[in-house]
Design an enzyme around this catalytic site. Structure first.
Site, mmCIF file in Angstrom:
data_model
loop_
_atom_site.group_PDB
_atom_site.id
_atom_site.type_symbol
_atom_site.label_atom_id
_atom_site.label_comp_id
_atom_site.label_asym_id
_atom_site.label_seq_id
_atom_site.Cartn_x
_atom_site.Cartn_y
_atom_site.Cartn_z
ATOM 1 N N CYS A 152 0.809 -1.223 0.000
ATOM 2 C CA CYS A 152 0.000 0.000 0.000
ATOM 3 C C CYS A 152 0.840 1.270 0.000
ATOM 4 C CB CYS A 152 -0.952 0.009 1.189
ATOM 5 S SG CYS A 152 -2.271 -1.198 1.000
ATOM 6 N N HIS B 73 -3.210 7.465 2.817
ATOM 7 C CA HIS B 73 -3.665 6.194 2.271
ATOM 8 C C HIS B 73 -5.030 5.836 2.865
ATOM 9 C CE1 HIS B 73 -3.831 2.182 0.840
ATOM 10 N NE2 HIS B 73 -3.635 1.630 2.013
ATOM 11 N N ASN C 137 -10.163 0.410 -0.120
ATOM 12 C CA ASN C 137 -8.697 0.473 -0.197
ATOM 13 C C ASN C 137 -8.255 -0.026 -1.575
ATOM 14 O OD1 ASN C 137 -5.947 0.145 0.016
ATOM 15 N ND2 ASN C 137 -6.000 -0.982 1.962
HETATM 16 O O1 UT7 Z 1 -3.679 -0.976 3.470
HETATM 17 C C1 UT7 Z 1 -2.834 -1.921 4.024
HETATM 18 C C2 UT7 Z 1 -2.900 -1.889 5.482
HETATM 19 N N1 UT7 Z 1 -4.147 -2.448 5.957
HETATM 20 C C3 UT7 Z 1 -4.788 -1.836 6.900
HETATM 21 O O2 UT7 Z 1 -4.399 -0.764 7.301
HETATM 22 C C4 UT7 Z 1 -5.979 -2.526 7.507
HETATM 23 C C5 UT7 Z 1 -5.822 -2.543 9.001
HETATM 24 N N2 UT7 Z 1 -6.904 -3.235 9.696
HETATM 25 C C6 UT7 Z 1 -8.179 -2.789 9.730
HETATM 26 O O3 UT7 Z 1 -8.534 -1.844 9.053
HETATM 27 C C7 UT7 Z 1 -9.124 -3.456 10.701
HETATM 28 O O4 UT7 Z 1 -8.397 -4.287 11.548
HETATM 29 C C8 UT7 Z 1 -10.256 -4.275 10.028
HETATM 30 C C9 UT7 Z 1 -11.236 -3.349 9.324
HETATM 31 C C10 UT7 Z 1 -9.670 -5.258 9.046
HETATM 32 C C11 UT7 Z 1 -11.033 -5.030 11.106
HETATM 33 O O5 UT7 Z 1 -11.528 -4.130 12.075
HETATM 34 P P1 UT7 Z 1 -11.287 -4.392 13.637
HETATM 35 O O6 UT7 Z 1 -11.956 -3.299 14.341
HETATM 36 O O7 UT7 Z 1 -9.814 -4.574 13.837
HETATM 37 O O8 UT7 Z 1 -12.093 -5.728 13.869
HETATM 38 P P2 UT7 Z 1 -11.582 -7.082 14.540
HETATM 39 O O9 UT7 Z 1 -10.775 -7.863 13.561
HETATM 40 O O10 UT7 Z 1 -10.994 -6.773 15.875
HETATM 41 O O11 UT7 Z 1 -12.940 -7.798 14.768
HETATM 42 C C12 UT7 Z 1 -13.916 -7.309 15.704
HETATM 43 C C13 UT7 Z 1 -15.134 -8.199 15.646
HETATM 44 C C14 UT7 Z 1 -14.806 -9.684 15.741
HETATM 45 O O12 UT7 Z 1 -15.859 -10.311 16.443
HETATM 46 P P3 UT7 Z 1 -15.708 -10.687 17.995
HETATM 47 O O13 UT7 Z 1 -14.507 -11.576 18.070
HETATM 48 O O14 UT7 Z 1 -15.489 -9.361 18.684
HETATM 49 O O15 UT7 Z 1 -16.998 -11.335 18.309
HETATM 50 C C15 UT7 Z 1 -14.809 -10.129 14.310
HETATM 51 O O16 UT7 Z 1 -15.092 -11.499 14.163
HETATM 52 O O17 UT7 Z 1 -15.797 -8.032 14.391
HETATM 53 C C16 UT7 Z 1 -15.904 -9.293 13.715
HETATM 54 N N3 UT7 Z 1 -15.730 -9.065 12.279
HETATM 55 C C17 UT7 Z 1 -16.735 -8.720 11.466
HETATM 56 N N4 UT7 Z 1 -18.044 -8.525 11.702
HETATM 57 C C18 UT7 Z 1 -18.807 -8.156 10.652
HETATM 58 C C19 UT7 Z 1 -14.593 -9.101 11.554
HETATM 59 N N5 UT7 Z 1 -14.850 -8.798 10.276
HETATM 60 C C20 UT7 Z 1 -16.160 -8.551 10.196
HETATM 61 C C21 UT7 Z 1 -17.026 -8.184 9.153
HETATM 62 N N6 UT7 Z 1 -18.320 -7.987 9.415
HETATM 63 N N7 UT7 Z 1 -16.578 -7.992 7.881
#
Ligand code: UT7
EC number: 2.3.1.180
Length: 331
Positions: free
Chosen positions: A116, A256, A286
Site C-alpha cells: 500500500c 492512504h 482500499n
Molecule cells: O492498506 C494496508 C494496510 N491495511 C490496513 O491498514 C488494515 C488494518 N486493519 C483494519 O482496518 C481493521 O483491523 C479491520 C477493518 C480489518 C477489522 O476491524 P477491527 O476493528 O480490527 O475488527 P476485529 O478484527 O478486531 O474484529 C472485531 C469483531 C470480531 O468479532 P468478535 O470476536 O469481537 O466477536 C470479528 O469477528 O468483528 C468481527 N468481524 C466482522 N463482523 C462483521 C470481523 N470482520 C467482520 C465483518 N463484518 N466484515
C-alpha cells in the site's frame, strides 16, 4: 541557479463502473453495512469485471486521462513508474506494457512494489529522477486490481479492498514548489501479518495451494491496524516537526485510504482540522497503490498553488512513510 525540485503538474484517474456495495457484501459474507461503515468508513468499492483485463487496463485509462487533460504528447515522457502490488503477470513488467500502449515510446519503464506504500515510494523515486536533472517528465501511475487477489468468502478482507488507478506527472520546478521532504520506512516484521502466501518462489503454485486458498490476501487486521495507526501518525508528526510546520501551516492531509479510523488517528496526532483531511474511502475502499492519486484527482479543483500537503501511507511488508509537498498549480 535555483535548486531543481520535483513538482506534480498533472493528474489523471480511472475507476471501473461496477459498484460493489456493502448491501451486496451482506449477501456474500456474514457482515452488515453498519459494521463496515463504523469500523472502516467504506460504503462501496469499484471492481474491474472485464474478462481478460488486468491492472494495466486501468493504468492505461488513468494515464490517457492525464495526457488528455494536460494536452501532453506521450513521446515527451522520459520515464514511467508503475506502482502496483497486482501486476498483470508475475514476470513481464506491467509498466513497460502500459508505457508502450499509451505511446510513451521514448520512455523507459519499470514496476515498483511496496504494497500500500507503492505510490508513496514511487513519489520519492520519481522526484529523485527529476531532481537529478537527467529527466524532465516522469509519469507515476498507481493502479491495483485487488479483486484479482481477494477471496470473496473472507469477510476479513473482501469488505476492504477495491480496484482503481491514478496517475501524476512530475516535472522540474525552480520556484521551490514540489517535493520538500520525505520519511520512508520499512520493517520485515510485517511479512507475517499481511501477505499472499503462495505463488512466489517460496511456495510456487500447486493444486494444494489453490485448494488451501493461499493465492488470496491474508491479513491479520488487528495487528496491521495497530502498526498502521502508530506508524502513519509517527512519521506524519515527525515530518511536520522537521520542517517547522504547525497544523495551521498545513493545507491538506492526503493519506492512504485503508481505514477511516487510521486516517483520523493520524489527523488527530497532527492536530489537523477535519476539513483539511481528504477522504474518498467511502466510494472506493482500499485501492492499494491508487488511493493517493485518486484523492488528488477527486480533489484537484480544491488544491491551490503553494498549498502545503502531507502525504502519508502504511502498507504490507511493513512499508510506510510521509512526504511533504508544495502543490504547484491552481486549476
Ligand atoms: O492498506 C494496508 C494496510 N491495511 C490496513 O491498514 C488494515 C488494518 N486493519 C483494519 O482496518 C481493521 O483491523 C479491520 C477493518 C480489518 C477489522 O476491524 P477491527 O476493528 O480490527 O475488527 P476485529 O478484527 O478486531 O474484529 C472485531 C469483531 C470480531 O468479532 P468478535 O470476536 O469481537 O466477536 C470479528 O469477528 O468483528 C468481527 N468481524 C466482522 N463482523 C462483521 C470481523 N470482520 C467482520 C465483518 N463484518 N466484515
Amino acid at each position: 541557479m535555483n535548486k531543481i525540485t520535483a513538482a506534480i503538474t498533472a493528474v489523471g484517474s480511472y475507476v471501473p463502473d461496477f459498484v460493489l456495495s456493502n448491501q451486496v457484501l451482506e449477501t456474500l459474507v456474514d457482515t452488515n453495512d453498519e459494521w463496515i461503515t463504523t469500523r472502516t468508513g467504506i460504503k462501496e468499492r469499484r471492481l474491474l469485471k472485464e474478462e481478460g483485463q488486468g491492472t494495466s487496463f486501468m493504468a492505461i485509462k488513468a494515464a490517457q486521462n492525464l495526457l488528455e487533460k494536460a494536452n501532453l504528447d506521450p513521446k515527451d515522457i522520459d520515464l514511467v513508474i508503475m506502482a502496483t502490488a497486482t501486476p498483470d503477470m508475475p514476470v513481464a513488467s506491467t509498466g513497460v506494457y502500459v508505457a508502450t500502449q499509451i505511446g510513451a515510446t521514448n520512455a523507459f519503464a519499470f514496476d515498483l512494489q511496496a504494497a500500500c506504500s507503492s505510490f508513496l515510494y514511487g513519489m520519492s523515486a520519481a522526484s529523485a529522477y527529476i531532481a537529478s536533472g537527467k529527466y524532465k517528465k516522469v509519469l507515476l501511475i498507481g493502479a491495483d486490481k485487488m479483486s484479482s487477489i481477494i477471496d470473496y468468502t473472507d469477510r476479513a478482507t473482501c469488505i476492504i479492498f477495491g480496484d482503481g488507478a491514478g496517475a501524476v506527472l512530475f516535472e522540474p520546478n525552480t520556484e521551490g514548489l514540489g517535493l520538500q521532504d520525505e520519511i520512508l520506512k520499512s520493517d520485515g516484521i510485517g511479512r507475517e501479518f499481511l501477505k499472499i502466501e503462495a505463488g512466489g518462489s517460496i511456495l510456487p503454485p500447486s493444486e494444494e495451494t489453490v485448494k488451501n486458498k493461499q493465492h488470496f490476501v491474508f491479513q491479520d487486521g488487528k495487528t496491521v491496524f495497530k502498526y498502521a495507526v502508530s506508524g502513519m501518525a509517527d512519521v506524519s508528526e515527525k515530518i511536520m516537526q522537521r520542517n517547522n510546520l504547525s497544523h495551521d501551516d498545513i493545507n491538506w492531509l492526503v493519506a492512504h485510504q485503508a481505514n477511516r479510523r487510521i486516517i483520523d488517528a493520524t489527523a488527530n496526532r497532527m492536530e489537523l482540522d477535519e476539513s483539511k483531511v481528504l477522504i474518498n474511502i467511502q466510494k472506493y475502499g482500499n485501492t492499494t497503490s491508487a488511493t493517493l492519486p485518486l484523492l488528488l484527482s477527486d480533489f484537484e479543483n480544491q488544491l491551490k498553488k503553494g498549498d502545503n500537503i502531507i502525504f502519508a501511507a502504511f502498507g504490507g511488508g511493513f512499508t510506510w512513510g510521509a512526504i511533504y509537498l508544495k502543490w504547484a498549480y491552481t486549476k
